[in-house]
Enzyme design. Structure first.
Site, PDB file in Angstrom:
ATOM      1  N   LYS A 179       4.623  -8.295  -2.159  1.00 54.68           N
ATOM      2  CA  LYS A 179       4.015  -7.269  -1.377  1.00 54.68           C
ATOM      3  C   LYS A 179       2.666  -7.710  -0.684  1.00 54.68           C
ATOM      4  O   LYS A 179       2.060  -6.888   0.097  1.00 54.68           O
ATOM      5  CB  LYS A 179       3.720  -6.110  -2.432  1.00 54.68           C
ATOM      6  CG  LYS A 179       5.116  -5.521  -2.878  1.00 54.68           C
ATOM      7  CD  LYS A 179       4.745  -4.538  -4.007  1.00 54.68           C
ATOM      8  CE  LYS A 179       5.930  -3.500  -4.437  1.00 54.68           C
ATOM      9  NZ  LYS A 179       6.698  -4.398  -5.407  1.00 54.68           N
TER      10      LYS A 179
ATOM     11  N   SER B 261       2.402  -0.766  -7.512  1.00 55.02           N
ATOM     12  CA  SER B 261       3.452  -1.678  -7.199  1.00 55.02           C
ATOM     13  C   SER B 261       4.783  -1.070  -6.631  1.00 55.02           C
ATOM     14  O   SER B 261       5.896  -1.332  -7.068  1.00 55.02           O
ATOM     15  CB  SER B 261       3.903  -2.704  -8.161  1.00 55.02           C
ATOM     16  OG  SER B 261       4.576  -3.752  -7.731  1.00 55.02           O
TER      17      SER B 261
ATOM     18  N   SER C 204       6.761  -9.241  -7.382  1.00 53.95           N
ATOM     19  CA  SER C 204       6.050  -8.317  -6.397  1.00 53.95           C
ATOM     20  C   SER C 204       4.839  -9.061  -5.801  1.00 53.95           C
ATOM     21  O   SER C 204       4.023  -7.902  -5.008  1.00 53.95           O
ATOM     22  CB  SER C 204       5.657  -6.998  -7.308  1.00 53.95           C
ATOM     23  OG  SER C 204       6.876  -6.328  -7.611  1.00 53.95           O
TER      24      SER C 204
END
Length: 527
Positions: A86, A331, A83
């Site tokens: 991102k 997230s 993640s």
């Protein structure tokens, strides 16, 4: 040619280090200052942990004011970022869409208005990609339709999701993630069940029956007829609850199994739906009925709204700068993928992953990231084909500090040790009570065998350090404690100190949470 924010060759790194530390006690033209040497020793000791035996690590730390590289271990090695991906998606979204960008869901009439509140034609529910649409928001749209005088629609209710393509799942997502809410299908028209804004999911509840032997009582949030239930579960006299909910592939039948004791609290879980467009249409149609609007025709999915249709109702999302908070703090994968497609739609007219990723790549290149040295395959980091080196994340982190929207984005990152899911986010239970608490703003990342922490640490002298820690191919259940030890060392770093900043592993325990998942991806929230 890509503009490099910081030099990569050892000779240039040494030159920057010496130039930035002229006059520092102990610094020479041939050696870094003592504080940097001590920091190196501290991080090297963390990375020598037995949990990383046979694993790969890419760690880079840079002083964002001077550009001095304070630490570099395999900084150019491409690893699976999870993640941390991102970071690329969120910064590009703010730059390319703007912090004030909103996603609009509207209702339009495709026919003639007649006396008695009759709309002779179809009613169109047109999605604009808003992943924060709640059942209450669809109720608000229905209320606007009724207030506009519409009482009967002779045609169909058409759910228009054509702003984006019909590819619902990322091309590289693994099949065994599909039943879980963090891999929900992506549509321009969708519903979130609560203010975590997990679009395309329904919260399913199983309450015990009144007596042992009876089936549990199944309800949903929001109420919807879109799911069907095969209830194989049982209410028992006593014992531990073991209810599970599984949506079968290719449809919306949810199989409920397990046991729940009389008098226990309901068991709940977030279940992703098959085809979110139909889910949104079902919720909206029910809202129309409540407000006295009858649709005589069928529900039709995926047909575009005609250009001649007239506006009846509208709902705008929160501005993008505000959306960054639930997106980054928790997230949220769905937000990342919607924004990727929205970028593609706005910048090139194509609401696809490929168009969005191309634009994200272009933005990253413009701010100095070497995009020829990375691969991004989705917006969220769920794909294991994403490959990024710590060097590229640090370049991005340093560059975006000059952006006009930086303060809002920085505040939206998870913050170490700060209580509150929408403040500390995925770092709220990590590094509490350490020098890093409140001083580390960073994006977490977790997949099985891949972990990352990239962001900013304000050190003991008040300088902002950009860092990226990417760890791959380990076999232990978690390496979060090692990331935290490094982050605490950065928050403790001082050029004025004459002693090493020792970080005791016992003072920075491993973060709680499931193996291979972001803590916020487990309901109830595990962090």
């Amino acid at each position: 040619m890509h503009r490099r924010l910081f030099p990569r060759s050892l000779a240039l790194v040494a030159l920057v280090a010496v130039t930035a530390t002229v006059g520092a006690s102990g610094a020479t033209a041939d050696a870094p200052p003592p504080a940097v040497t001590r920091l190196h020793a501290t991080i090297d000791a963390v990375l020598a942990d037995a949990r990383l035996a046979g694993a790969q690590a890419s760690v880079v730390v840079v002083d964002t004011t001077t550009g001095q590289k304070l630490y570099d271990r395999n900084g150019d090695r491409r690893l699976v970022p999870a993640s941390n991906t991102k970071l690329l998606t969120s910064t590009a979204a703010l730059a390319l869409l703007g912090p004030g960008h909103r996603l609009t869901t509207d209702v339009l009439g495709g026919g003639q208005r007649r006396a008695g509140g009759v709309l002779a034609g179809d009613l169109y529910l047109r999605g604009g990609g808003d992943p924060t649409m709640l059942a209450d928001d669809y109720d608000g749209l229905a209320k606007q339709v009724a207030a506009a005088g519409v009482r009967v629609v002779t045609g169909d209710l058409v759910a228009d999701d054509t702003r984006y393509d019909r590819n619902r799942l990322g091309p590289d997502w693994t099949w065994d993630d599909e039943p879980y809410y963090y891999a929900a299908q992506v549509s321009a028209l969708t519903v979130a069940p609560d203010t975590d804004y997990d679009a395309g999911t329904v919260i399913v509840h199983a309450a015990p029956g009144r007596t042992a032997g009876s089936p549990p009582v199944i309800t949903t949030t929001p109420p919807t007829d879109y799911l069907r239930f095969e209830n194989r579960a049982e209410t028992v006299a006593d014992g531990e609850t073991s209810i599970s909910f599984t949506r079968e592939h290719g449809g919306n039948t949810v199989v409920v199994t397990g046991k729940i004791a009389v008098g226990d609290e309901p068991a709940s879980d977030w279940v992703p739906v098959w085809e979110p467009t139909g889910y949104a249409a079902d919720v909206f149609r029910a809202a129309l009925r409540r407000h006295g609007v009858r649709v005589l025709g069928e529900t039709v999915l995926g047909r575009a709204t005609p250009a001649a249709a007239t506006a009846v109702a509208r709902h705008d999302s929160m501005p993008l700068a505000e959306l960054m908070v639930p997106f980054l703090k928790l997230s949220n994968n769905g937000h990342a993928e919607v924004l990727t497609k929205e970028i593609g739609r706005v910048r090139s007219g194509a609401g696809t992953w490929s168009a969005g990723l191309s634009a994200i790549n272009g933005y990253a290149a413009r701010v100095g990231v070497d995009t020829g040295a990375l691969r991004q395959r989705d917006g969220s980091g769920l794909s294991r084909r994403n490959l990024v080196a710590a060097d590229e994340f640090v370049d991005l982190l340093a560059a975006v500090r000059a952006e006009p929207w930086f303060d809002a984005w920085y505040a939206a990152l998870p913050i170490a040790g700060e209580a509150g899911r929408f403040v500390g986010g995925t770092l709220r239970s990590r590094m509490a009570g350490t020098a890093a608490a409140g001083k580390v703003h960073a994006k977490t990342g977790s997949l099985t065998g891949a972990s990352g922490l990239s962001g900013y640490a304000t050190d003991a002298d008040g300088r902002v350090l950009a860092f990226s820690i990417l760890l791959n191919n380990y076999l232990t259940s978690s390496v979060k404690g090692l990331e935290d030890q490094i982050a605490v060392a950065l928050a403790s770093y001082s050029e004025k100190s004459t002693t090493a900043a020792r970080v005791s592993p016992s003072a920075v325990p491993d973060a709680a949470g499931p193996e291979g998942l972001e803590c916020s991806w487990v309901k109830p929230i595990a962090c």
